[in-house]
Design a protein around this motif. Structure first.
Motif, mmCIF file in Angstrom:
data_model
loop_
_atom_site.group_PDB
_atom_site.id
_atom_site.type_symbol
_atom_site.label_atom_id
_atom_site.label_comp_id
_atom_site.label_asym_id
_atom_site.label_seq_id
_atom_site.Cartn_x
_atom_site.Cartn_y
_atom_site.Cartn_z
ATOM 1 N N THR A 133 0.837 -1.194 0.000
ATOM 2 C CA THR A 133 0.000 0.000 0.000
ATOM 3 C C THR A 133 0.874 1.247 0.000
ATOM 4 O O THR A 133 2.097 1.171 -0.075
ATOM 5 N N CYS A 187 0.701 2.670 -5.474
ATOM 6 C CA CYS A 187 -0.416 2.028 -6.165
ATOM 7 C C CYS A 187 -0.512 0.616 -5.593
ATOM 8 O O CYS A 187 0.480 -0.113 -5.573
ATOM 9 N N ARG A 223 -10.787 -0.494 1.632
ATOM 10 C CA ARG A 223 -9.788 0.368 1.006
ATOM 11 C C ARG A 223 -9.862 0.213 -0.514
ATOM 12 O O ARG A 223 -9.714 -0.892 -1.048
ATOM 13 N N GLU A 266 -8.691 1.939 -4.424
ATOM 14 C CA GLU A 266 -7.825 2.856 -5.164
ATOM 15 C C GLU A 266 -8.144 2.789 -6.644
ATOM 16 O O GLU A 266 -8.378 1.698 -7.179
ATOM 17 N N GLU A 300 -2.856 12.765 -11.240
ATOM 18 C CA GLU A 300 -3.321 12.528 -9.881
ATOM 19 C C GLU A 300 -3.549 13.836 -9.132
ATOM 20 O O GLU A 300 -4.557 14.003 -8.438
ATOM 21 N N HIS A 334 -1.668 9.219 -2.858
ATOM 22 C CA HIS A 334 -2.014 8.171 -3.805
ATOM 23 C C HIS A 334 -3.528 8.209 -3.918
ATOM 24 O O HIS A 334 -4.194 8.930 -3.180
ATOM 25 N N ASN A 335 -4.096 7.471 -4.818
ATOM 26 C CA ASN A 335 -5.522 7.620 -5.137
ATOM 27 C C ASN A 335 -6.374 6.721 -4.257
ATOM 28 O O ASN A 335 -7.168 5.921 -4.734
ATOM 29 N N MET A 336 -6.206 6.862 -2.937
ATOM 30 C CA MET A 336 -6.821 5.944 -1.990
ATOM 31 C C MET A 336 -8.066 6.541 -1.366
ATOM 32 O O MET A 336 -8.103 7.721 -1.018
#
Length: 464
Positions: A240, A243, A391, A393, A416, A434-436
């Protein structure tokens, strides 16, 4: 200061399937809208009188892709309100710290009650044993210790592993995340373990303490273990903080087998993958680590972490500990295992981290995953979505990813940053690095649908 998009990399944005000019226009429009809706935040930035280094109390607070840091007035449930009164659906949730929602009632009440009785004693309470019983019930049979952060818990676990085995090194995975543990700040360069670039003030050659292997590559793990100098494998079940990379079928069984074969301990850091389900990824998927670590949301966001040793490993550690010369062990901090932590731990484990909570989180995250994937497909972008329990992403590259090197290459910073800013001005807050996104027990379907709609709207703007 005006917001500008820097370091445009046309190759990267072409990989993401988007026009760089549209990315820049979206970022600029989002920055303008953000500041227009936040006069108090804008004024606070203009004054420039902050007593903090670089004007923020923690340096990474400036890494959010916004023209000025979001100043929070309050957070409740799954909503954050800034000082200008703007309400945002919070899917960042303190990057897991508030995964169960901001200040759940049982937690807030437990903190209030304990605060009236004292904050720290350097002595245990009855609640300590109760918290330990809950930890064992949820995560399994370990002998527990309490720390303040997961970084500390990982550090102490590594000390224990080295004491038990008498070996110097830890095996970590290229691209891994274990807080700010020095030993994990390595990467692979031309097959060699080297210090990560960008480390501040690091004067040690960390390859003397660690060896990096490739996630999902058991051959690389065995090659490192075969040298006989590795005390422990330190890993997340899922990679994690970049990505996300899921484990290949049989990978964790292989890690367990190789650790046993070569006499290394297997440490599972579940600080993020506690999102998987009750008991974390290990309990949900039947993993058998020697050492278990968790932090962040374990006490609802109050600074607390835990590390636990399997009973037989604990006996080995105690034998070493009892035989050592007198003197400081190098483990433990003054404020760790304080009564406020135990009050928060007990409240969270007994009343917040429940099967019903995880069922709601799982259903909501599945809804979010499906909605994001449908938007990506509708716009014919070469992206994918990955999920581990609560979770989720979205990744601006094809998938699935297999290791840390692929995860690093999958990042498209300009895309992003623009997406994060555009989502923020549409009332949706996601993790900044990050795209979480996380779904909490109090996140509603309406909030999830708003995030999906905002994401689709942004993709429409970028691909029209």
């Amino acid at each position: 200061m005006p917001y500008s998009v820097t370091d445009q990399t046309p190759t990267a944005v072409l990989i993401a399937g988007l026009d760089p000019a549209r990315i820049g226009a979206l970022a600029q429009a989002s920055a303008t809208a953000y500041l227009a809706a936040r006069p108090r935040i804008r004024a606070a930035q203009v004054t420039g009188t902050s007593p903090f280094l670089d004007a923020v109390p923690m340096h990474w607070m400036k890494d959010w892709p916004l023209p000025a840091p979001l100043l929070v007035a309050e957070a409740k449930g799954s909503i954050i309100t800034d000082i200008d009164g703007n309400r945002l659906d919070d899917f960042c949730l303190g990057d897991t710290g508030s995964m169960f929602g901001h200040s759940p009632a049982p937690l807030a009440e437990a903190i209030r009650e304990q605060a009236a009785r004292g904050l720290t004693y350097m002595l245990p309470t009855e609640a300590a044993d109760l918290a330990g019983e809950h930890l064992t019930r949820i995560f399994g049979d370990y002998r527990w210790q309490i720390a303040t952060t997961a970084t500390d818990a990982n550090r102490f676990a590594l000390r224990a592993a080295r004491a038990i085995t008498g070996r110097p090194k830890v095996l970590v995975f290229d691209g891994c995340y274990h807080g700010t543990v020095d030993d994990a700040m390595v990467t692979l360069s031309d097959g060699q373990t080297v210090n990560r670039p960008g480390l501040v003030g690091q004067v040690t050659d960390l390859s003397t303490l660690a060896v990096a292997a490739t996630f999902n590559d058991l051959a690389s793990v065995e090659a490192a273990l075969a040298k006989g100098d590795v005390a422990a494998i330190l890993t997340e079940p899922v990679m994690t903080n970049s990505c996300m990379v899921l484990p290949a079928a049989g990978f964790h069984d292989g890690l367990r087998r190789l650790a046993t074969k070569y006499g290394a301990l297997l440490i599972m850091d579940e600080t993020h993958t506690i999102s998987t389900g009750l008991g974390g990824y290990s309990r949900t998927h039947g993993l058998d680590p020697d050492v278990f670590v968790a932090g962040k949301c374990i006490a609802g966001g109050l600074a607390t972490a835990v590390w636990g040793l399997r009973p037989e490993v604990a006996e080995r550690f105690l034998a070493v500990y009892r035989a050592k010369p007198a003197g400081h062990s190098g483990m433990g901090t003054t404020l760790s295992a304080n009564p406020l932590q135990f009050a928060a731990l007990t409240a969270t484990l007994a009343h917040v981290m429940t099967p019903a909570a995880y069922a709601h989180m799982e259903a909501g995250a599945a809804r979010l995953e499906a909605g994001l994937a449908a938007a990506i497909e509708a716009h014919a972008l070469p992206w994918h979505v990955v999920r581990v329990g609560a979770r989720v992403e979205f990744i601006c590259a094809p998938g699935p990813l297999r290791n840390g090197a692929e995860a690093a290459r999958a990042h498209v910073p300009d895309v992003e940053r623009a997406l994060h800013a555009a989502l923020t001005v549409r009332g949706c807050l996601i993790a900044p690095f990050h795209n979480m996104m996380l779904v909490s027990p109090v996140t509603t379907d309406a909030q999830i649908d708003r995030l999906i709609a905002a994401f689709d709207e942004i993709l429409t703007e970028l691909t029209r």
